[in-house]
Motif scaffolding. Structure first.
Motif, PDB file in Angstrom:
ATOM      1  N   ILE A  55       0.806  -1.236   0.000  1.00  0.00           N
ATOM      2  CA  ILE A  55       0.000   0.000   0.000  1.00  0.00           C
ATOM      3  C   ILE A  55       0.837   1.283   0.000  1.00  0.00           C
ATOM      4  CG2 ILE A  55      -1.965  -1.098   1.200  1.00  0.00           C
ATOM      5  CD1 ILE A  55      -0.823   1.382   3.344  1.00  0.00           C
ATOM      6  N   HIS A  56       2.172   1.140   0.074  1.00  0.00           N
ATOM      7  CA  HIS A  56       2.973   2.370   0.096  1.00  0.00           C
ATOM      8  C   HIS A  56       4.404   2.157  -0.383  1.00  0.00           C
ATOM      9  CE1 HIS A  56       3.930   6.448   1.709  1.00  0.00           C
ATOM     10  NE2 HIS A  56       5.143   5.930   1.678  1.00  0.00           N
ATOM     11  N   CYS A  57       4.714   2.727  -1.540  1.00  0.00           N
ATOM     12  CA  CYS A  57       6.105   2.729  -2.004  1.00  0.00           C
ATOM     13  C   CYS A  57       6.284   3.910  -2.952  1.00  0.00           C
ATOM     14  CB  CYS A  57       6.446   1.411  -2.693  1.00  0.00           C
ATOM     15  SG  CYS A  57       5.530   1.154  -4.197  1.00  0.00           S
ATOM     16  N   HIS A  58       7.495   4.032  -3.509  1.00  0.00           N
ATOM     17  CA  HIS A  58       7.817   5.175  -4.370  1.00  0.00           C
ATOM     18  C   HIS A  58       8.478   4.690  -5.654  1.00  0.00           C
ATOM     19  CE1 HIS A  58       6.906   7.876  -1.013  1.00  0.00           C
ATOM     20  NE2 HIS A  58       7.521   6.989  -0.250  1.00  0.00           N
ATOM     21  N   LEU A  59       7.681   4.188  -6.567  1.00  0.00           N
ATOM     22  CA  LEU A  59       8.212   3.633  -7.819  1.00  0.00           C
ATOM     23  C   LEU A  59       8.767   4.704  -8.752  1.00  0.00           C
ATOM     24  CD1 LEU A  59       5.468   0.948  -8.527  1.00  0.00           C
ATOM     25  CD2 LEU A  59       7.852   0.531  -7.855  1.00  0.00           C
ATOM     26  N   GLY A  69      -1.737  11.272   0.472  1.00  0.00           N
ATOM     27  CA  GLY A  69      -0.590  10.934   1.311  1.00  0.00           C
ATOM     28  C   GLY A  69       0.633  10.637   0.468  1.00  0.00           C
ATOM     29  N   GLU A  70       1.868  10.670   1.021  1.00  0.00           N
ATOM     30  CA  GLU A  70       1.946  10.815   2.426  1.00  0.00           C
ATOM     31  C   GLU A  70       1.952  12.269   2.846  1.00  0.00           C
ATOM     32  OE1 GLU A  70       6.103   9.418   3.654  1.00  0.00           O
ATOM     33  OE2 GLU A  70       5.960   8.813   1.576  1.00  0.00           O
ATOM     34  N   ILE A  71       1.264  12.522   3.959  1.00  0.00           N
ATOM     35  CA  ILE A  71       1.227  13.851   4.562  1.00  0.00           C
ATOM     36  C   ILE A  71       1.490  13.644   6.052  1.00  0.00           C
ATOM     37  CG2 ILE A  71      -0.366  14.916   2.907  1.00  0.00           C
ATOM     38  CD1 ILE A  71      -2.658  14.308   4.894  1.00  0.00           C
ATOM     39  N   THR A  86       6.006  -1.531   1.759  1.00  0.00           N
ATOM     40  CA  THR A  86       7.470  -1.612   1.729  1.00  0.00           C
ATOM     41  C   THR A  86       8.143  -0.251   1.959  1.00  0.00           C
ATOM     42  OG1 THR A  86       7.525  -1.287  -0.654  1.00  0.00           O
ATOM     43  CG2 THR A  86       7.540  -3.580   0.150  1.00  0.00           C
ATOM     44  N   ASP A  87       7.480   0.856   1.528  1.00  0.00           N
ATOM     45  CA  ASP A  87       8.132   2.168   1.480  1.00  0.00           C
ATOM     46  C   ASP A  87       9.366   2.099   0.567  1.00  0.00           C
ATOM     47  OD1 ASP A  87       8.154   4.867   1.968  1.00  0.00           O
ATOM     48  OD2 ASP A  87       9.179   4.751   3.890  1.00  0.00           O
ATOM     49  N   ALA A  88       9.373   1.121  -0.349  1.00  0.00           N
ATOM     50  CA  ALA A  88      10.481   0.978  -1.294  1.00  0.00           C
ATOM     51  C   ALA A  88      10.649   2.269  -2.084  1.00  0.00           C
ATOM     52  CB  ALA A  88      10.188  -0.182  -2.245  1.00  0.00           C
TER      53      ALA A  88
HETATM   54 ZN   LIG Z   1       7.076   6.903   1.832  1.00  0.00          ZN
END
Ligand SMILES: [Zn+2]
Length: 265
Positions: free
Chosen positions: A7-11, A95-97, A209-211
């Motif tokens: 639900i959260h990463c930065h591709l 998000g993210e905020i 992952t916050d990858a």
């Molecule tokens: Zn992040």
């Protein structure tokens, strides 16, 4: 049947510039959906473009990370909020905020990040979207506590505390409010996160992952979305359950909070 979700990463980040399509292709083998998060206006545009190329697999969250808030004028932030509203149909969350007391320490700048955080909470309410929160403190859970107070004071209903690093008691408080806690792949290295996984009901958990950050192997290594698998395994272990049960619960939570019904295989 593959059912796992990041639900959260930065591709969109530079770390994937040389092999982004391959990373997404590889993650498709293991994942059913991934949410890439835009942290500032340019990044937000990139995220939307990327999702356009990978419909029904890459979803987008648009936000303004607190470390970027301090570099922007009111006018720039206003334009970005307008841009987000225009793209309401193409995003699944705001998000993210949030707050970052690790990188933002000057009291005036902290005050500004708080004000802008609240503006984005109002925007999420107006657009009827869930919020994904980045709350990083210096020592303990002070940023998480401040964030929790702001979302509950502003009567925000759908809230995910991304990369939750707080104590299990704080996670319990969050769930009592009806909010969600998301655990990253670095859970394999964190006793506290394991305790959170054990204590919090499956119906209040998310997996991420916050990858490219927070690799399960070590801090320096580039992370990839398919590593979210270890979060499922760890939650199952802590709950003395099985991965399938965790998969079904997270997919249900994803549908309920982000409004995404994933196609079955
Ligand atoms: Zn992040």
């Amino acid at each position: 049947m593959v059912k796992i979700i990041d639900i959260h990463c930065h591709l969109t980040f530079d770390e994937y510039d040389s092999d982004r399509e391959q990373v997404i292709e590889d993650s498709r083998q293991v994942l059913k959906a991934v949410v890439t998060s835009g942290v500032e206006p340019e990044d937000g545009k990139d995220a939307l473009e990327l999702a356009e190329l990978h419909r029904d697999f890459v979803f987008v969250s648009l936000g303004l990370h607190p470390i970027h808030v301090v570099d922007m004028t009111d006018h720039e932030i206003g334009d970005y909020q307008e841009f987000i509203s225009t793209n309401r149909r193409n995003i699944v969350s705001i998000g993210e905020i949030g707050l970052d007391y690790h990188w933002v320490r000057d009291p005036l700048k902290i005050k500004r990040t708080k004000e802008i955080f609240v503006e984005f909470l109002e925007l999420a309410k107006e657009l009827d979207l869930p919020v994904v929160l980045h709350l990083r403190g210096t020592t303990g859970g002070e940023a998480i506590e401040a964030g929790l107070k702001l979302v509950s004071d502003n009567d925000i209903r759908k809230v995910v505390f991304h990369c939750f690093t707080g104590k299990p008691q704080l996670a319990e408080l969050i769930c009592k409010e009806g909010y969600y806690v998301s655990l990253p792949a670095s859970i394999v290295r964190s006793k506290t996160m394991k305790k959170v996984a054990k204590r919090i009901p499956l119906s209040y958990l998310f997996t991420e992952t916050d990858a490219p950050y927070l690799s399960p192997d070590n801090e320096e290594k580039r992370n990839v979305p398919q590593n979210v698998k270890v979060v499922y395994e760890e939650i199952a272990r802590q709950k003395k359950s099985d991965v399938k049960t965790v998969e079904e619960a997270i997919e249900g939570n994803f549908g309920r909070v982000f409004g995404v019904e994933l196609k079955s295989d």
